[in-house]
Design a protein around this motif. Structure first.
Motif, short mmCIF file in Angstrom:
data_model
loop_
_atom_site.label_atom_id
_atom_site.label_comp_id
_atom_site.label_asym_id
_atom_site.label_seq_id
_atom_site.Cartn_x
_atom_site.Cartn_y
_atom_site.Cartn_z
N LEU A 35 0.85 -1.19 0.00
CA LEU A 35 0.00 0.00 0.00
C LEU A 35 0.88 1.24 0.00
CD1 LEU A 35 -1.87 -2.29 0.96
CD2 LEU A 35 -2.99 -0.67 2.47
N CYS A 36 0.82 1.99 -1.08
CA CYS A 36 1.69 3.16 -1.26
C CYS A 36 0.87 4.42 -1.01
CB CYS A 36 2.29 3.14 -2.66
SG CYS A 36 3.26 1.64 -2.98
N GLY A 48 5.26 7.72 -2.30
CA GLY A 48 4.47 6.49 -2.25
C GLY A 48 3.83 6.16 -3.59
N PRO A 49 3.05 7.08 -4.18
CA PRO A 49 2.44 6.79 -5.48
C PRO A 49 3.46 6.50 -6.58
CG PRO A 49 1.36 8.66 -4.46
CD PRO A 49 2.55 8.35 -3.62
N SER A 50 4.63 7.15 -6.53
CA SER A 50 5.68 6.88 -7.53
C SER A 50 6.19 5.46 -7.39
CB SER A 50 6.84 7.87 -7.36
OG SER A 50 6.43 9.20 -7.64
N ARG A 66 -0.21 -7.84 -4.57
CA ARG A 66 -1.15 -6.79 -4.96
C ARG A 66 -0.53 -5.43 -4.62
NH1 ARG A 66 -2.46 -10.74 -6.90
NH2 ARG A 66 -4.40 -11.92 -6.73
N VAL A 67 -0.69 -4.48 -5.54
CA VAL A 67 -0.14 -3.14 -5.34
C VAL A 67 -1.29 -2.14 -5.37
CG1 VAL A 67 1.42 -1.37 -6.22
CG2 VAL A 67 2.05 -3.79 -6.43
N TYR A 68 -1.34 -1.29 -4.35
CA TYR A 68 -2.36 -0.24 -4.27
C TYR A 68 -1.70 1.10 -4.00
CZ TYR A 68 -5.75 -4.04 -3.84
OH TYR A 68 -6.51 -5.16 -4.07
N LEU A 71 0.32 6.81 -9.02
CA LEU A 71 0.14 8.20 -9.43
C LEU A 71 -1.23 8.42 -10.06
CD1 LEU A 71 3.70 8.89 -10.86
CD2 LEU A 71 2.72 9.89 -8.79
N ASP A 72 -1.75 7.39 -10.73
CA ASP A 72 -3.08 7.49 -11.35
C ASP A 72 -4.19 7.29 -10.33
OD1 ASP A 72 -2.09 7.97 -13.88
OD2 ASP A 72 -2.02 5.85 -14.40
N LYS A 73 -3.95 6.42 -9.34
CA LYS A 73 -4.96 6.11 -8.33
C LYS A 73 -4.33 6.15 -6.94
CE LYS A 73 -7.68 3.16 -11.42
NZ LYS A 73 -8.25 1.80 -11.63
N PRO A 74 -4.05 7.34 -6.43
CA PRO A 74 -3.37 7.46 -5.14
C PRO A 74 -4.27 7.12 -3.95
CG PRO A 74 -3.92 9.63 -5.97
CD PRO A 74 -4.29 8.67 -7.06
N ILE A 75 -3.63 6.70 -2.88
CA ILE A 75 -4.31 6.54 -1.59
C ILE A 75 -3.85 7.69 -0.71
CG2 ILE A 75 -4.62 5.10 0.45
CD1 ILE A 75 -3.97 2.67 -1.24
N HIS A 76 -4.78 8.55 -0.31
CA HIS A 76 -4.43 9.75 0.45
C HIS A 76 -5.43 9.98 1.58
CE1 HIS A 76 -7.65 11.35 -1.99
NE2 HIS A 76 -6.95 11.12 -3.10
N ALA A 77 -5.28 11.09 2.26
CA ALA A 77 -6.07 11.35 3.46
C ALA A 77 -7.57 11.32 3.19
CB ALA A 77 -5.67 12.70 4.06
N LEU A 78 -7.99 11.70 1.99
CA LEU A 78 -9.42 11.79 1.71
C LEU A 78 -10.08 10.45 1.42
CD1 LEU A 78 -9.51 15.03 -0.48
CD2 LEU A 78 -9.91 14.79 1.98
N ASN A 79 -9.29 9.46 0.99
CA ASN A 79 -9.91 8.17 0.64
C ASN A 79 -9.33 6.99 1.40
OD1 ASN A 79 -7.43 7.61 -0.54
ND2 ASN A 79 -8.17 7.66 -2.64
N ILE A 80 -8.42 7.23 2.34
CA ILE A 80 -7.70 6.13 2.96
C ILE A 80 -8.59 5.19 3.75
CG2 ILE A 80 -7.06 7.43 5.05
CD1 ILE A 80 -4.32 5.96 4.87
N HIS A 81 -9.60 5.71 4.45
CA HIS A 81 -10.48 4.83 5.23
C HIS A 81 -11.22 3.85 4.30
CE1 HIS A 81 -9.89 8.12 8.16
NE2 HIS A 81 -10.09 7.18 9.07
N LYS A 82 -11.79 4.38 3.23
CA LYS A 82 -12.52 3.55 2.28
C LYS A 82 -11.60 2.54 1.62
CE LYS A 82 -15.52 3.88 -1.79
NZ LYS A 82 -16.16 4.83 -2.76
N GLN A 83 -10.41 2.97 1.24
CA GLN A 83 -9.46 2.09 0.56
C GLN A 83 -9.00 0.97 1.49
OE1 GLN A 83 -8.30 2.01 -2.54
NE2 GLN A 83 -9.32 3.82 -3.32
N LEU A 84 -8.68 1.29 2.74
CA LEU A 84 -8.22 0.27 3.67
C LEU A 84 -9.29 -0.77 3.95
CD1 LEU A 84 -6.13 2.29 6.29
CD2 LEU A 84 -5.33 0.98 4.33
#
Length: 200
Positions: A35-36, A48-50, A66-68, A71-84
């Motif tokens: 998880l980047c 991380g995204p790079s 699996r890689v998440y 740069l095209d689909k970053p995991i950041h503060a706004l979506n991290i809860h949903k992504q995790l």
């Protein structure tokens, strides 16, 4: 914690071996999830995204890795809860490795750190975000005394990409060594899935 400057020629070997040693103590997972964490909006926080984008080029389609976070689909503060939540449901028995940029003392800039505990993203910026991973890698991209947004926004993208290149090599090498140690996982027909090299 194991650490090495990204320009040190021994960094890939040193850091990958540290990750493999950690996994070898608890070889009961059936896959690897990397998880980047970060954003594509600021150069200093794009480490991380790079890394994720580089790993996806090398490992996309691998049955056990699996890689998440790219740069095209970053995991950041706004979506991290949903992504995790989604990743935890999709990969309940994954050995999870987090990757993120961080700030630190001036003389540590350029250092890659392997830490044998979950990542707490956003800590340096006083954000309350959930912990990520069984272990994590951090790259020190700037001085913690340089939190002026204009200074941070104009960090060197080349520098971050060079760090990402080294860190992606660390993860590809370590993943290749860990995959043969993964526990058997049933495929769609119920038989154990075959193990492949991380460079396939």
């Amino acid at each position: 914690m194991c650490h090495s400057h990204y320009l040190d020629k021994k960094s890939v070997e040193l850091l990958s071996e540290a990750l493999v040693r950690h996994y070898a103590k608890r070889p009961h997972f059936s896959e690897i999830a990397i998880l980047c964490i970060g954003t594509n909006r600021h150069s200093w926080d794009s480490l991380g995204p790079s890394v994720g984008s580089r790993l996806l080029e090398r490992l996309q389609g691998h049955p056990r890795i699996r890689v998440y976070g790219t740069l095209d689909k970053p995991i950041h503060a706004l979506n991290i809860h949903k992504q995790l939540d989604a990743i935890a449901r999709a990969h309940p028995n994954a050995y999870t490795i987090a990757v993120d940029a961080c700030i630190g003392q001036f003389f540590k800039i350029g250092t890659l750190q392997f830490v044998e505990e979950p990542l707490v993203p956003g800590l340096g910026l006083q954000k309350e975000l959930p912990p990520v991973g069984h272990v994590h890698f951090k790259g020190v991209v700037n001085n913690h005394g340089a939190l002026n947004p204009k200074v941070m926004e104009h960090g060197s993208l080349t520098f971050v990409h060079e760090m990402a290149a080294v860190l992606s090599r660390v993860l590809v090498k370590a993943s290749g060594d860990i995959v043969p140690m993964l526990a058997a996982a049933p495929d769609a027909e119920g038989s154990p899935s075959r193990t492949l090299s991380s460079t396939s």
